[in-house]
Design an enzyme around this catalytic site. Structure first.
Site, PDB file in Angstrom:
ATOM      1  N   GLY A  14       0.768  -1.240   0.000  1.00 22.96           N
ATOM      2  CA  GLY A  14       0.000   0.000   0.000  1.00 22.96           C
ATOM      3  C   GLY A  14       0.796   1.286   0.000  1.00 22.96           C
ATOM      4  O   GLY A  14       0.343   2.298   0.546  1.00 22.96           O
ATOM      5  N   ASN A  16       1.308   3.172  -2.608  1.00 26.54           N
ATOM      6  CA  ASN A  16       0.532   4.136  -3.405  1.00 26.54           C
ATOM      7  C   ASN A  16      -0.633   4.697  -2.599  1.00 26.54           C
ATOM      8  O   ASN A  16      -0.933   5.882  -2.680  1.00 26.54           O
ATOM      9  CB  ASN A  16       0.037   3.485  -4.704  1.00 26.54           C
ATOM     10  CG  ASN A  16       1.091   3.523  -5.798  1.00 26.54           C
ATOM     11  OD1 ASN A  16       1.374   4.579  -6.354  1.00 26.54           O
ATOM     12  ND2 ASN A  16       1.698   2.377  -6.076  1.00 26.54           N
ATOM     13  N   MET A  93      -4.396  -7.312  -6.661  1.00 25.93           N
ATOM     14  CA  MET A  93      -3.823  -8.387  -7.467  1.00 25.93           C
ATOM     15  C   MET A  93      -4.861  -9.351  -8.057  1.00 25.93           C
ATOM     16  O   MET A  93      -4.518 -10.454  -8.451  1.00 25.93           O
ATOM     17  CB  MET A  93      -2.795  -9.172  -6.635  1.00 25.93           C
ATOM     18  CG  MET A  93      -1.609  -8.321  -6.191  1.00 25.93           C
ATOM     19  SD  MET A  93      -0.807  -7.442  -7.557  1.00 25.93           S
ATOM     20  CE  MET A  93       0.049  -8.803  -8.354  1.00 25.93           C
ATOM     21  N   ARG A  94      -6.112  -8.922  -8.112  1.00 23.23           N
ATOM     22  CA  ARG A  94      -7.119  -9.785  -8.724  1.00 23.23           C
ATOM     23  C   ARG A  94      -7.536  -9.225 -10.084  1.00 23.23           C
ATOM     24  O   ARG A  94      -7.512  -8.006 -10.295  1.00 23.23           O
ATOM     25  CB  ARG A  94      -8.371  -9.852  -7.851  1.00 23.23           C
ATOM     26  CG  ARG A  94      -8.176 -10.604  -6.553  1.00 23.23           C
ATOM     27  CD  ARG A  94      -9.470 -10.593  -5.781  1.00 23.23           C
ATOM     28  NE  ARG A  94     -10.536 -11.332  -6.437  1.00 23.23           N
ATOM     29  CZ  ARG A  94     -10.776 -12.615  -6.248  1.00 23.23           C
ATOM     30  NH1 ARG A  94     -10.049 -13.321  -5.409  1.00 23.23           N
ATOM     31  NH2 ARG A  94     -11.768 -13.219  -6.884  1.00 23.23           N
ATOM     32  N   ILE A  95      -7.934 -10.121 -10.966  1.00 24.55           N
ATOM     33  CA  ILE A  95      -8.491  -9.680 -12.247  1.00 24.55           C
ATOM     34  C   ILE A  95      -9.944  -9.308 -12.002  1.00 24.55           C
ATOM     35  O   ILE A  95     -10.702 -10.082 -11.406  1.00 24.55           O
ATOM     36  CB  ILE A  95      -8.400 -10.820 -13.286  1.00 24.55           C
ATOM     37  CG1 ILE A  95      -6.924 -11.099 -13.608  1.00 24.55           C
ATOM     38  CG2 ILE A  95      -9.178 -10.477 -14.554  1.00 24.55           C
ATOM     39  CD1 ILE A  95      -6.704 -12.314 -14.485  1.00 24.55           C
ATOM     40  N   HIS A 112      -0.001   1.122 -13.247  1.00 25.14           N
ATOM     41  CA  HIS A 112       0.762  -0.019 -13.771  1.00 25.14           C
ATOM     42  C   HIS A 112       2.230   0.395 -13.912  1.00 25.14           C
ATOM     43  O   HIS A 112       2.509   1.471 -14.458  1.00 25.14           O
ATOM     44  CB  HIS A 112       0.195  -0.432 -15.134  1.00 25.14           C
ATOM     45  CG  HIS A 112       0.902  -1.620 -15.716  1.00 25.14           C
ATOM     46  ND1 HIS A 112       0.684  -2.912 -15.267  1.00 25.14           N
ATOM     47  CD2 HIS A 112       1.839  -1.710 -16.686  1.00 25.14           C
ATOM     48  CE1 HIS A 112       1.461  -3.741 -15.954  1.00 25.14           C
ATOM     49  NE2 HIS A 112       2.172  -3.043 -16.811  1.00 25.14           N
ATOM     50  N   ASP A 148      -5.029  -4.303 -18.352  1.00 27.79           N
ATOM     51  CA  ASP A 148      -4.135  -3.158 -18.551  1.00 27.79           C
ATOM     52  C   ASP A 148      -4.329  -2.482 -19.908  1.00 27.79           C
ATOM     53  O   ASP A 148      -3.367  -2.007 -20.520  1.00 27.79           O
ATOM     54  CB  ASP A 148      -2.653  -3.588 -18.406  1.00 27.79           C
ATOM     55  CG  ASP A 148      -2.360  -4.160 -17.023  1.00 27.79           C
ATOM     56  OD1 ASP A 148      -2.969  -3.700 -16.043  1.00 27.79           O
ATOM     57  OD2 ASP A 148      -1.512  -5.071 -16.929  1.00 27.79           O
ATOM     58  N   GLN A 176       7.790   7.656  -9.059  1.00 30.65           N
ATOM     59  CA  GLN A 176       6.932   8.402 -10.002  1.00 30.65           C
ATOM     60  C   GLN A 176       5.474   7.990  -9.851  1.00 30.65           C
ATOM     61  O   GLN A 176       4.573   8.806 -10.011  1.00 30.65           O
ATOM     62  CB  GLN A 176       7.412   8.187 -11.450  1.00 30.65           C
ATOM     63  CG  GLN A 176       8.848   8.600 -11.687  1.00 30.65           C
ATOM     64  CD  GLN A 176       9.139  10.013 -11.226  1.00 30.65           C
ATOM     65  OE1 GLN A 176       8.365  10.932 -11.490  1.00 30.65           O
ATOM     66  NE2 GLN A 176      10.239  10.202 -10.507  1.00 30.65           N
TER      67      GLN A 176
END
Ligand code: GRF
Length: 216
Positions: A14, A16, A93-95, A112, A148, A176
């Site tokens: 976490g 971000n 981390m899940r689709i 990403h 993505d 960044q």
């Protein structure tokens, strides 16, 4: 300016999320984090949320193999409960499925750690090094139903240096990420993002400079 309510989906450390919280607390973001939701009970991101008195919710992903839509329904219910305007995927981390995407059309952002459309998926810093690219970076994009693939909002570029390992490159990119995610959220909060097909038009952005990057 009205503060937008953000719901943040996480699975891990976490950093971000922390950058967003810090920017909010320093008055740089017209937003509030309404809820942090993790599919992992031990995600450090949940700890960070609690430290800042933000609702921290664990929605276990166990037992939803082959039933992703049902899992996403739980997320939608939870996000609606907190009146979320914008959903942020910060190391989730899940689709995700159309259930979530259609519940928040053009209101889900992902970060990403590569310059999309190059290197989608996982282990992308290693892939960038192995490919021999001279630049990589990070991308904030709206989430569509692909992996993505959604419309790109902001990108930041960093050089790939001789001797970089996936970890050293990831660290350079992460710095960044912490800047551009908040910037994208602020543009959204100011109502300056308009999706036109694949393109995200940013109103009132400064004219592009003639600067360019060369490496080495
Ligand atoms: C970041 O590298 C992000 O780009 C990727 O997952 C990582 C999450 O890191 N989607 P953190 O949990 O925000 O520290």
């Amino acid at each position: 300016m009205k503060k937008i309510k953000i719901g943040v989906l996480v699975s891990g450390r976490g950093s971000n999320l922390q950058a967003v919280i810090d920017n909010i607390e320093q008055g740089r973001l017209s937003a509030e984090v309404a809820v942090v939701i993790s599919d992992q009970s031990d995600a450090f991101a949940l700890e960070r949320a609690r430290t800042h008195n933000i609702a921290a919710v664990h929605v276990s992903g166990r037992g939803y193999k082959g039933r992703r839509e049902e899992y996403d329904n739980l997320l939608v219910q939870e996000l609606r409960k907190y009146g979320v305007d914008l959903v942020i995927l910060a190391g989730f981390m899940r689709i995700i499925t159309g259930v979530l995407v259609q519940a928040f059309p053009n209101r889900i952002m992902n970060i990403h750690p590569a310059l999309l459309p190059s290197f989608p998926g996982l282990h992308v810093q290693q892939a960038a090094i192995e490919h021999g690219v001279k630049f990589s970076g990070c991308t904030v994009h709206f989430v569509d139903e692909g992996m993505d693939t959604g419309p790109i909002i902001i990108q930041a570029v960093v050089p790939v240096l001789d001797g970089d390992s996936p970890d050293t490159l990831a660290a350079r990119i992460l710095k960044q990420e912490h800047k551009i995610f908040s910037r994208a959220i602020q543009l959204f909060a100011e109502g300056r993002l308009k999706v036109e097909g694949r393109r995200v038009v940013v109103s009132g952005s400064a004219a592009a400079s003639d600067d360019f990057l060369i490496n080495p």
